[in-house]
Enzyme design. Structure first.
Site, short mmCIF file in Angstrom:
data_model
loop_
_atom_site.label_atom_id
_atom_site.label_comp_id
_atom_site.label_asym_id
_atom_site.label_seq_id
_atom_site.Cartn_x
_atom_site.Cartn_y
_atom_site.Cartn_z
N SER A 7 -5.57 -1.47 1.17
CA SER A 7 -6.67 -0.54 1.47
C SER A 7 -6.47 0.82 0.82
O SER A 7 -7.44 1.56 0.58
CB SER A 7 -6.79 -0.34 2.99
OG SER A 7 -7.11 -1.54 3.62
N HIS A 13 -16.38 3.71 10.63
CA HIS A 13 -16.75 4.85 9.77
C HIS A 13 -18.26 5.02 9.87
O HIS A 13 -19.01 4.05 9.77
CB HIS A 13 -16.33 4.58 8.33
CG HIS A 13 -16.33 5.83 7.50
ND1 HIS A 13 -17.50 6.44 7.09
CD2 HIS A 13 -15.32 6.60 7.04
CE1 HIS A 13 -17.19 7.54 6.41
NE2 HIS A 13 -15.87 7.66 6.36
N HIS A 37 -13.59 0.30 10.11
CA HIS A 37 -12.87 1.07 9.09
C HIS A 37 -11.36 1.07 9.28
O HIS A 37 -10.62 0.86 8.33
CB HIS A 37 -13.41 2.49 9.11
CG HIS A 37 -12.88 3.37 8.02
ND1 HIS A 37 -12.98 3.05 6.69
CD2 HIS A 37 -12.24 4.58 8.07
CE1 HIS A 37 -12.44 4.02 5.95
NE2 HIS A 37 -11.97 4.94 6.77
N ARG A 48 -15.32 11.31 14.45
CA ARG A 48 -15.92 10.13 13.81
C ARG A 48 -16.58 9.19 14.82
O ARG A 48 -17.63 8.63 14.57
CB ARG A 48 -14.80 9.41 13.08
CG ARG A 48 -15.24 8.56 11.98
CD ARG A 48 -14.05 8.08 11.20
NE ARG A 48 -13.80 8.92 10.05
CZ ARG A 48 -12.83 8.68 9.16
NH1 ARG A 48 -12.03 7.65 9.32
NH2 ARG A 48 -12.68 9.47 8.13
N GLY A 83 0.86 -1.18 0.00
CA GLY A 83 0.00 0.00 0.00
C GLY A 83 0.90 1.23 0.00
O GLY A 83 2.10 1.15 -0.33
N ARG A 118 -5.96 2.02 -2.07
CA ARG A 118 -6.64 2.44 -3.30
C ARG A 118 -8.13 2.69 -3.10
O ARG A 118 -8.78 3.25 -3.97
CB ARG A 118 -6.37 1.47 -4.44
CG ARG A 118 -7.09 0.16 -4.39
CD ARG A 118 -6.55 -0.72 -5.52
NE ARG A 118 -7.02 -2.06 -5.42
CZ ARG A 118 -8.05 -2.54 -6.10
NH1 ARG A 118 -8.73 -1.75 -6.91
NH2 ARG A 118 -8.42 -3.78 -5.93
N GLU A 156 -13.23 17.83 6.44
CA GLU A 156 -13.78 16.56 6.98
C GLU A 156 -13.99 16.70 8.47
O GLU A 156 -13.52 17.66 9.10
CB GLU A 156 -12.86 15.39 6.63
CG GLU A 156 -12.91 15.08 5.13
CD GLU A 156 -12.06 13.89 4.72
OE1 GLU A 156 -11.72 13.06 5.58
OE2 GLU A 156 -11.75 13.82 3.52
N ASP A 190 -2.25 -10.03 8.98
CA ASP A 190 -1.11 -10.93 8.80
C ASP A 190 0.18 -10.38 9.43
O ASP A 190 0.94 -11.12 10.06
CB ASP A 190 -0.86 -11.20 7.31
CG ASP A 190 -2.13 -11.67 6.60
OD1 ASP A 190 -2.92 -12.40 7.23
OD2 ASP A 190 -2.33 -11.29 5.43
N GLU A 248 -1.10 1.19 8.52
CA GLU A 248 -2.12 0.78 9.49
C GLU A 248 -1.65 -0.33 10.42
O GLU A 248 -2.12 -0.45 11.55
CB GLU A 248 -3.41 0.35 8.77
CG GLU A 248 -4.58 0.18 9.73
CD GLU A 248 -5.91 -0.07 9.05
OE1 GLU A 248 -6.01 0.12 7.82
OE2 GLU A 248 -6.86 -0.46 9.77
N ARG A 281 -8.68 8.12 15.26
CA ARG A 281 -7.90 8.80 14.22
C ARG A 281 -8.68 9.97 13.60
O ARG A 281 -9.87 9.85 13.32
CB ARG A 281 -7.55 7.78 13.12
CG ARG A 281 -6.82 8.38 11.95
CD ARG A 281 -6.42 7.32 10.96
NE ARG A 281 -7.54 6.63 10.38
CZ ARG A 281 -8.22 7.05 9.32
NH1 ARG A 281 -7.93 8.20 8.75
NH2 ARG A 281 -9.21 6.34 8.84
C1 SIN Z 1 -13.47 9.12 4.12
O1 SIN Z 1 -13.27 9.52 2.98
O2 SIN Z 1 -14.45 9.41 4.79
C2 SIN Z 1 -12.44 8.23 4.74
C3 SIN Z 1 -11.27 9.03 5.08
C4 SIN Z 1 -10.48 8.37 6.19
O3 SIN Z 1 -10.73 7.25 6.57
O4 SIN Z 1 -9.62 9.07 6.73
#
Ligand code: SIN
Length: 531
Positions: A47, A235, A343, A279, A19, A49, A118, A214, A367, A378
């Site tokens: 993850s 999420h 998430h 979140r 990743g 992508r 965000e 893993d 991650e 986060r």
């Molecule tokens: C999202 O686009 O809501 C996810 C972004 C993230 O997990 O930081």
């Protein structure tokens, strides 16, 4: 048993995972030495992508302090302030490197980078590409650069375990190739784990099928410290349709609101920042609104977004618009049914700010790592940033030579007290005693958004084999990969449930229905296997 066909390699740096963290580390390390990159599927298939929202970065240097403050506030007191500052300060440089590597971040009318808003960010600082296809753009650019570089790429290489000598990690073993394939043994001066998370622990998840713990399982079996495992982020907005998909937080950043099944907007009464609260707060509020309406999903009403943006929804969010269309929804006119889903794992292999783990010779980034940045929750769009920045720090640390290959305990734990729990190695699962589906529903039901002692006790029982399952031997190439992944998930699930059981308080993403009190100064909890 006959020894399996084996291929042996030697290299300077072995990177496991492809990743953003793995590819960044591999590209950096290839400038000064030989690099092998091994990944269980194809380059760029993790993850990364799937990331929609983007990369948070203080592109205006005056914003670094606010980015630090927002990250610490979301982390609920468990983040390491030094690690957070290092991350936020490195953000602008990291995104410029990405742009140089060909990531074409979206721009505004006057040509400057367009910055999205965000949840829990006090200002707009999220760079995006292709509207909501940021992760795909980054993955494509990095995979292209890796293919053009001297990195020796091994796709379809499944991590069996780490090789250790006298307490030092000296390489790793894989099965490689389709069918039974062969054993690949790579000896390296430095091993970098960048294997991603473990979203497959949960029955509702945004994570791809490859997210099966893993790297965490291999590191833990080898004796590395793992930390913050009770903190799994959910999420808030995943489309509740036959084939669920993420609906980025950026959609709420552009003005979408949440309505309960009766059409009532509920977030303003929950938090002063309403839909843009942290979140964990939004996810729990949605769960409450759902339980008040017989489990009916809430609706994400984005019908005002096009007017606010002055352009069609599908221009800003082409990927989401397309997935909605496939589900027969038009977000321009229909509120989208959504529920929370697993998430991101804040916990992982314990590292210091340079990505060094507690085992000499082993680094971790992305991650799979717990650098102390995310704390108990986060901040949105900090994960791609962390993977980029720590992927780079790891390379710099390895380049400093063997003297650096030691976990900087004092640096890593400076501001947050830490308790270490010893787990006897003899108790570790070597195979799964329950199916993936059984495991996922046990963890979702009993160690999900809100936990309590009774549910966690049920999860503990379900995740503990009543009789010893038949052990999977690393060299047995006939064992299907899915069985090995299941064994890794069972171990990860046991550790998550043990950590959640021990934390008898609520903090960030770890919410205990029976212990709502939030600690003033939280303690970090780590686990380590003993012989
Ligand atoms: C999202 O686009 O809501 C996810 C972004 C993230 O997990 O930081």
């Amino acid at each position: 048993m006959k020894p399996p066909p084996t291929r042996e390699l030697r290299t300077d740096v072995l990177v496991v995972g492809a990743g953003v963290a793995g590819m960044t580390a591999a590209l950096g390390a290839s400038r000064t030495g030989r690099v092998v990159l091994a990944t269980k599927t194809a380059l760029g298939d993790g993850s990364t992508r799937y990331a929609q929202g983007g990369v948070a970065a203080a592109v205006d240097a005056a914003d670094v302090d606010a980015h630090v403050a927002d990250t610490l506030a979301a982390g609920a007191g468990l983040s390491s302030p030094a690690a957070v500052r290092a991350l936020c300060a490195a953000g602008p440089g990291a995104v410029r490197v990405l742009a140089e590597r060909g990531v074409d971040f979206d721009r505004g009318r006057t040509g400057e980078w367009a910055l999205g808003l965000e949840a829990a960010h006090t200002t707009s600082r999220v760079l995006h590409a292709g509207g909501d296809r940021t992760g795909a753009a980054i993955s494509r650019a990095l995979a292209g650069a890796v293919r053009r570089s001297d990195v020796s790429v091994h796709e379809d290489a499944f991590l069996l375990g780490l090789l250790t000598e006298h307490g030092r990690v000296v390489g790793a073993e894989f099965t490689e190739g389709a069918g039974a394939g062969h054993l690949l043994r790579v000896r390296a001066e430095a091993v970098v784990l960048a294997t991603g998370g473990a979203g497959q622990l949960y029955s509702r998840t945004t994570n791809p099928a490859v997210a099966t713990a893993d790297g965490l399982a291999a590191a833990f079996r080898a004796g590395a410290l793992v930390a913050d495992l009770e903190f799994f982020q959910f999420h808030p907005t995943v489309a509740a349709v036959a084939e669920p998909f993420l609906v980025s937080e950026a959609v709420r950043g552009e003005g979408a609101v949440l309505l309960d099944a009766a059409g009532h907007r509920f977030m303003p009464a929950v938090h002063p920042r309403a839909e843009l609260a942290p979140r964990d707060v939004v996810a729990r509020a949605i769960a409450t609104a759902m339980s008040e309406h017989g489990g009916e999903p809430v609706r994400l009403d984005a019908t005002g977004v096009a007017a606010a943006l002055g352009r069609p929804f599908a221009e800003r969010f082409p990927g989401i618009a397309r997935m909605c269309a496939r589900a027969g929804l038009d977000p321009g006119t229909d509120p989208v049914p959504v529920t929370p889903a697993a998430h991101y794992w804040m916990g992982g292999v314990r590292t210091d700010a340079a990505g060094r783990t507690s085992l000499p010779g082993l680094w971790a980034a992305g991650e799979v790592a717990c650098t102390g940045v995310h704390g108990a929750n986060r901040l949105a769009s900090n994960s791609l940033l962390e993977a980029l920045v720590v992927g780079g720090h790891v390379v710099a640390d390895i380049a400093r030579g063997p003297a650096a290959a030691r976990f900087a305990d004092e640096e890593a734990v400076e501001e947050v007290a830490e308790e270490v729990v010893e787990v006897p190695g003899a108790a570790l699962p070597l195979a799964a005693h329950l199916s993936r589906r059984e495991l996922q529903s046990a963890v979702w039901e009993h160690a999900g958004l809100v936990r309590d002692e009774a549910g966690l006790a049920v999860a503990t029982k379900l995740l503990t084999p009543q009789e010893e399952p038949v052990e999977i031997r690393p060299g047995d190439l006939d064992v299907p990969r899915a069985n090995r992944e299941d064994a890794n998930l069972v171990l990860a699930g046991q550790l998550l449930v043990a950590a959640a059981t021990r934390r008898t308080e609520s903090l960030g993403a770890h919410s205990r229905g029976d212990h709502p009190r939030t600690p003033h100064r939280p303690t970090r909890r780590s686990f380590r296997r003993t012989a």
